[in-house]
Design a protein around this motif. Structure first.
Motif, PDB file in Angstrom:
ATOM      1  N   SER A  60     -14.145  -8.329   2.733  1.00 33.33           N
ATOM      2  CA  SER A  60     -14.957  -7.507   3.624  1.00 33.33           C
ATOM      3  C   SER A  60     -14.214  -6.299   4.190  1.00 33.33           C
ATOM      4  CB  SER A  60     -15.504  -8.363   4.774  1.00 33.33           C
ATOM      5  OG  SER A  60     -14.451  -8.846   5.588  1.00 33.33           O
ATOM      6  N   ILE A  61     -12.917  -6.209   3.943  1.00 32.94           N
ATOM      7  CA  ILE A  61     -12.123  -5.096   4.474  1.00 32.94           C
ATOM      8  C   ILE A  61     -12.162  -3.929   3.500  1.00 32.94           C
ATOM      9  CG2 ILE A  61      -9.796  -4.370   5.111  1.00 32.94           C
ATOM     10  CD1 ILE A  61      -9.283  -7.168   6.097  1.00 32.94           C
ATOM     11  N   PRO A  62     -12.378  -2.711   4.015  1.00 34.29           N
ATOM     12  CA  PRO A  62     -12.399  -1.534   3.136  1.00 34.29           C
ATOM     13  C   PRO A  62     -11.045  -1.316   2.452  1.00 34.29           C
ATOM     14  CG  PRO A  62     -13.164  -0.966   5.358  1.00 34.29           C
ATOM     15  CD  PRO A  62     -12.660  -2.368   5.405  1.00 34.29           C
ATOM     16  N   ASP A  63     -11.081  -0.731   1.271  1.00 34.08           N
ATOM     17  CA  ASP A  63      -9.851  -0.464   0.517  1.00 34.08           C
ATOM     18  C   ASP A  63      -8.875   0.398   1.312  1.00 34.08           C
ATOM     19  OD1 ASP A  63     -10.668  -1.972  -1.624  1.00 34.08           O
ATOM     20  OD2 ASP A  63     -11.498  -0.272  -2.727  1.00 34.08           O
ATOM     21  N   GLU A  64      -9.396   1.305   2.115  1.00 35.66           N
ATOM     22  CA  GLU A  64      -8.541   2.175   2.925  1.00 35.66           C
ATOM     23  C   GLU A  64      -7.681   1.366   3.896  1.00 35.66           C
ATOM     24  OE1 GLU A  64      -9.569   4.943   6.623  1.00 35.66           O
ATOM     25  OE2 GLU A  64     -10.319   5.779   4.732  1.00 35.66           O
ATOM     26  N   THR A  65      -8.269   0.349   4.500  1.00 32.71           N
ATOM     27  CA  THR A  65      -7.532  -0.501   5.436  1.00 32.71           C
ATOM     28  C   THR A  65      -6.485  -1.327   4.702  1.00 32.71           C
ATOM     29  OG1 THR A  65      -9.472  -0.611   6.862  1.00 32.71           O
ATOM     30  CG2 THR A  65      -7.779  -2.273   7.212  1.00 32.71           C
ATOM     31  N   LEU A  66      -6.826  -1.821   3.532  1.00 27.28           N
ATOM     32  CA  LEU A  66      -5.860  -2.581   2.736  1.00 27.28           C
ATOM     33  C   LEU A  66      -4.686  -1.691   2.336  1.00 27.28           C
ATOM     34  CD1 LEU A  66      -8.282  -4.661   0.488  1.00 27.28           C
ATOM     35  CD2 LEU A  66      -7.093  -5.391   2.560  1.00 27.28           C
ATOM     36  N   GLN A  67      -4.967  -0.428   2.029  1.00 28.37           N
ATOM     37  CA  GLN A  67      -3.908   0.515   1.683  1.00 28.37           C
ATOM     38  C   GLN A  67      -2.996   0.754   2.885  1.00 28.37           C
ATOM     39  OE1 GLN A  67      -3.083   1.521  -1.284  1.00 28.37           O
ATOM     40  NE2 GLN A  67      -1.381   2.715  -0.501  1.00 28.37           N
ATOM     41  N   GLU A  68      -3.570   0.793   4.093  1.00 27.00           N
ATOM     42  CA  GLU A  68      -2.762   0.957   5.301  1.00 27.00           C
ATOM     43  C   GLU A  68      -1.792  -0.211   5.469  1.00 27.00           C
ATOM     44  OE1 GLU A  68      -5.249   1.576   8.732  1.00 27.00           O
ATOM     45  OE2 GLU A  68      -6.221   3.316   7.821  1.00 27.00           O
ATOM     46  N   LEU A  69      -2.241  -1.421   5.142  1.00 27.47           N
ATOM     47  CA  LEU A  69      -1.352  -2.587   5.215  1.00 27.47           C
ATOM     48  C   LEU A  69      -0.213  -2.469   4.206  1.00 27.47           C
ATOM     49  CD1 LEU A  69      -3.827  -5.578   5.624  1.00 27.47           C
ATOM     50  CD2 LEU A  69      -2.203  -4.714   7.302  1.00 27.47           C
ATOM     51  N   LYS A  70      -0.528  -1.974   3.028  1.00 28.72           N
ATOM     52  CA  LYS A  70       0.497  -1.777   1.999  1.00 28.72           C
ATOM     53  C   LYS A  70       1.532  -0.759   2.474  1.00 28.72           C
ATOM     54  CE  LYS A  70       2.352  -1.831  -2.128  1.00 28.72           C
ATOM     55  NZ  LYS A  70       3.761  -2.071  -1.927  1.00 28.72           N
ATOM     56  N   VAL A  71       1.056   0.329   3.099  1.00 29.19           N
ATOM     57  CA  VAL A  71       1.960   1.353   3.621  1.00 29.19           C
ATOM     58  C   VAL A  71       2.846   0.757   4.718  1.00 29.19           C
ATOM     59  CG1 VAL A  71       2.042   3.515   4.938  1.00 29.19           C
ATOM     60  CG2 VAL A  71       0.512   3.305   2.984  1.00 29.19           C
ATOM     61  N   LEU A  72       2.264  -0.072   5.578  1.00 27.17           N
ATOM     62  CA  LEU A  72       3.036  -0.729   6.630  1.00 27.17           C
ATOM     63  C   LEU A  72       4.144  -1.590   6.033  1.00 27.17           C
ATOM     64  CD1 LEU A  72       3.522  -1.680   9.586  1.00 27.17           C
ATOM     65  CD2 LEU A  72       1.844  -3.468   9.123  1.00 27.17           C
ATOM     66  N   ALA A  73       3.807  -2.354   5.017  1.00 28.91           N
ATOM     67  CA  ALA A  73       4.803  -3.208   4.368  1.00 28.91           C
ATOM     68  C   ALA A  73       5.921  -2.363   3.765  1.00 28.91           C
ATOM     69  CB  ALA A  73       4.141  -4.067   3.289  1.00 28.91           C
ATOM     70  N   ASP A  74       5.567  -1.250   3.133  1.00 28.95           N
ATOM     71  CA  ASP A  74       6.572  -0.368   2.540  1.00 28.95           C
ATOM     72  C   ASP A  74       7.454   0.290   3.604  1.00 28.95           C
ATOM     73  OD1 ASP A  74       5.629  -1.003   0.041  1.00 28.95           O
ATOM     74  OD2 ASP A  74       4.408   0.815  -0.166  1.00 28.95           O
ATOM     75  N   GLU A  75       6.843   0.674   4.735  1.00 30.16           N
ATOM     76  CA  GLU A  75       7.616   1.274   5.827  1.00 30.16           C
ATOM     77  C   GLU A  75       8.628   0.279   6.390  1.00 30.16           C
ATOM     78  OE1 GLU A  75       4.983   2.824   8.811  1.00 30.16           O
ATOM     79  OE2 GLU A  75       4.274   4.436   7.511  1.00 30.16           O
TER      80      GLU A  75
END
Length: 97
Positions: A60-75
């Protein structure tokens, strides 16, 4: 028992509460080991290939939000200086399959 659709609606309602999109600052001090593990858990959780049936919340989460989580993990990896190590561990894990 709630149906899949009802659970998705509950998650959507919770994520739509006013203020949920506000940015918060979190002062977090964790070991490099835990940064590496957190990154791995986030990547695995966001990866469709590791799970046959993604959770209702992730569906149910938009792809944009999932991408933000990926960016957080990379940071987190970058701040801990573990990008190269993580990449090598990923390659090592892939070669052992």
């Amino acid at each position: 028992m709630l149906t899949t659709n009802e659970v998705a609606q509950v998650f959507d309602t919770i994520l739509s509460i006013p203020g949920m999109n506000e940015v918060v600052k979190i002062d977090l001090k964790i070991s490099r080991k835990n940064v590496l593990l957190l990154n791995h858990v986030i990547e695995r959780g966001l990866s469709n290939k590791d799970t046959e049936k993604p959770s209702i919340l992730l569906k149910s989460i938009p792809d944009e939000t999932l991408q933000e989580l990926k960016v957080l993990a990379d940071e987190c990896l970058q701040k801990a200086g573990l990008i190269e190590l993580s990449e090598k561990l990923t390659l090592l894990g892939e070669s052992s399959k």
